[in-house]
Write an enzyme that holds these catalytic residues in place. Structure first.
Site, PDB file in Angstrom:
ATOM      1  N   GLU A  85       0.834  -1.216   0.000  1.00  0.00           N
ATOM      2  CA  GLU A  85       0.000   0.000   0.000  1.00  0.00           C
ATOM      3  C   GLU A  85       0.863   1.258   0.000  1.00  0.00           C
ATOM      4  OE1 GLU A  85      -3.291   0.001   2.790  1.00  0.00           O
ATOM      5  OE2 GLU A  85      -3.294   2.185   2.846  1.00  0.00           O
ATOM      6  N   LYS A 275      -7.243  -0.609  11.523  1.00  0.00           N
ATOM      7  CA  LYS A 275      -6.692  -1.076  10.233  1.00  0.00           C
ATOM      8  C   LYS A 275      -5.438  -0.266   9.915  1.00  0.00           C
ATOM      9  CE  LYS A 275      -6.244  -1.235   5.577  1.00  0.00           C
ATOM     10  NZ  LYS A 275      -5.320  -0.429   4.765  1.00  0.00           N
ATOM     11  N   ASP A 291       4.065 -14.492  11.630  1.00  0.00           N
ATOM     12  CA  ASP A 291       2.755 -14.911  11.147  1.00  0.00           C
ATOM     13  C   ASP A 291       1.752 -13.764  11.337  1.00  0.00           C
ATOM     14  OD1 ASP A 291       0.263 -16.038  10.827  1.00  0.00           O
ATOM     15  OD2 ASP A 291       0.746 -17.886  11.884  1.00  0.00           O
ATOM     16  N   HIS A 388      -2.225  10.571   0.170  1.00  0.00           N
ATOM     17  CA  HIS A 388      -2.484   9.309  -0.526  1.00  0.00           C
ATOM     18  C   HIS A 388      -2.378   9.478  -2.033  1.00  0.00           C
ATOM     19  CE1 HIS A 388      -4.633   5.988   1.845  1.00  0.00           C
ATOM     20  NE2 HIS A 388      -3.651   6.479   2.550  1.00  0.00           N
TER      21      HIS A 388
HETATM   22  C1  MEV Z   1      -5.722   3.338   5.119  1.00  0.00           C
HETATM   23  O1  MEV Z   1      -5.018   2.188   4.734  1.00  0.00           O
HETATM   24  C2  MEV Z   1      -5.693   3.493   6.613  1.00  0.00           C
HETATM   25  C3  MEV Z   1      -6.528   4.655   7.158  1.00  0.00           C
HETATM   26  O2  MEV Z   1      -7.880   4.563   6.706  1.00  0.00           O
HETATM   27  C4  MEV Z   1      -6.456   4.562   8.663  1.00  0.00           C
HETATM   28  C5  MEV Z   1      -7.379   5.519   9.387  1.00  0.00           C
HETATM   29  O3  MEV Z   1      -8.425   5.907   8.836  1.00  0.00           O
HETATM   30  O4  MEV Z   1      -7.050   5.836  10.540  1.00  0.00           O
HETATM   31  C6  MEV Z   1      -6.015   5.978   6.676  1.00  0.00           C
END
Ligand code: MEV
Length: 433
Positions: A85, A275, A291, A388
């Site tokens: 990513e 995430k 793992d 991003h």
């Molecule tokens: C993207 O991979 C992760 C985010 O969505 C985490 C977040 O929103 O805190 C940017």
């Protein structure tokens, strides 16, 4: 629909590839070329990878990046990250640099206990089962001596075996709930071998000593390791948060804390928040040959331990000090498994100065915290898309097979223009006339 194939695993690698090409691909030559492009010409190295799993046909690459300038307990690290990513490594590096000037990351391993269970059913009297367990507990330890000897010599081994009555939730269900110290090994093989030996001893002795039907259902480690915990933290006086993109540190701190508080109370946000943490954690876990599925499963179970899924990070503002921390369970190893087999894992561990499992727990927790800091900082200031899309720009340019010269011109153009997919396509088309 293709016909089922029998004996596939017995075919040679090239026979497997031929079958795949024949069965699924219209442009067989293109597919064949792709398989060979990703295939390592060093036969020994390729064989090593072939043998990690079954039915290997080629390799699947992920980039290995590095994030430098991490100060962890006043020691500097460059952290290896395997991830596809865009912007994750850039965000980690930015956070590392930001906190380098503000005291760095402080970490602490809280506990290192692993868990395994023998699940069994018993239809007799619980008190008799308790008495039987008490009687044979020393034999359970005794019969695993061959497995535990080396681990014990190094200071680890089986910590305790407990009989647990689970029959309220499921009729006749009981467990041997066992705790382990596996030192620098993740310990899956060690734990599972001990458990399978317990099961053997348990059933053998039950047949001789216990009235009632006892049946072993399964013996397996648990990836839920709430007592294999590590904490990582950053803190500084609020005014020290001032930087190029934080002009009002007090407002920033308040908003940042609010965002963390939202993730603490709102599961929809907590999942995305976590995430982002796992973007950092998984990348280091993968680069160091650990793992990541086990880590993911354990971390998310921990995030729900209070009965509702919540944030893994927390923030406080007290006495003018901004503090941000994470507490997570991480069962990691720096010996055994892939660590001594995969050349890039060895490389990554050497880059981390051959850490112990405890050191690695701290490094991984820091990667998660840093990642979360970068994400929440962007979300509460510029928004996530700006960074991003800048990173994504390169991916779009690569999709269009832009030359180095085209890339340079377009990157320059987007220094002052908003990156969107269509805007990039338009810029490429304009440039190409
Ligand atoms: C993207 O991979 C992760 C985010 O969505 C985490 C977040 O929103 O805190 C940017």
């Amino acid at each position: 629909m293709p016909n089922a194939i029998s004996g596939f695993s017995k075919l040679s690698k090239s026979e497997k590839i031929e079958w795949l090409l024949e069965t699924y691909f219209s442009d067989k030559e293109n597919a064949r070329t792709l398989i060979h492009q990703y295939w390592n010409t060093d036969e020994k190295l390729q064989k090593l990878h072939d043998e990690f799993i079954e039915n290997t046909i080629t390799n699947y690459y992920l980039p290995l990046g590095v994030a430098p300038n991490f100060s962890i307990n006043n020691k500097l690290y460059t952290i290896p990250m395997a991830i596809e990513e865009s912007s994750v490594v850039a965000a980690a590096s930015k956070s590392a640099k930001f906190w380098l000037d503000r005291g760095g990351f402080k970490t602490e391993v809280i506990s290192t206990e692993k868990i395994g269970q023998v699940h069994f059913t018993f239809d007799g009297d619980f008190e008799a089962l308790q008495a039987f367990f008490k009687n044979i507990k020393p034999k359970l330890f005794e019969d695993t001596k061959a497995i535990t000897k080396n681990m014990e010599r190094r200071g680890g081994g089986i910590l305790d075996i407990e009989l647990r009555n689970k029959s309220e939730g499921l009729e006749h269900y009981y467990q041997l709930h066992t705790t382990f110290e596996t030192l620098d090994a993740m310990g899956a093989n060690f734990i599972n071998s001990c458990l399978e030996q317990f099961a053997k001893t348990f059933i053998q002795e039950a047949e001789k000593q216990l009235d009632g039907e006892l049946e072993i259902v399964m013996s397996i480690l648990s990836n839920y390791v709430p007592n294999c915990l590590v904490k990582a933290e950053v803190s500084c006086p609020i005014e020290d948060l001032k930087s190029k993109d934080i002009s009002n540190p007090s407002l920033f701190a308040q908003k940042f804390k609010q965002a963390v508080n939202i993730a603490e109370v709102e599961p929809y946000r907590a999942v995305t928040h976590n995430k982002g943490i796992m973007n950092g954690i998984d990348a280091v876990v993968l680069a160091t040959g650990n793992d990541f599925r086990a880590v993911e499963a354990g971390v998310h179970a921990y995030a729900s331990k209070g009965g509702r899924y919540t944030s893994l990070t927390h923030c406080s503002i007290e006495d003018n000090i901004f503090k941000f921390w994470i507490e997570i369970p991480l069962a990691l190893g720096t010996v055994g498994g892939l660590t001594s087999l995969h050349p890039l894992v060895k490389f990554a561990l050497e880059m981390l100065e051959n850490p112990s499992a405890k050191d690695l727990m701290q490094i991984v927790a820091v990667a998660g915290l840093a990642q979360n800091f970068a994400a929440v900082k962007s979300l509460t200031t510029t928004g996530i898309q700006e960074g991003h899309m800048k990173m994504h720009l390169l991916n779009i340019l690569n999709q269009f097979e832009a030359t180095a010269e085209e890339k340079e011109k377009i990157v320059e153009h987007f220094k002052t223009n908003v990156v969107t997919h269509s805007a990039v396509v338009e810029a490429i088309e304009n440039l190409r006339g």
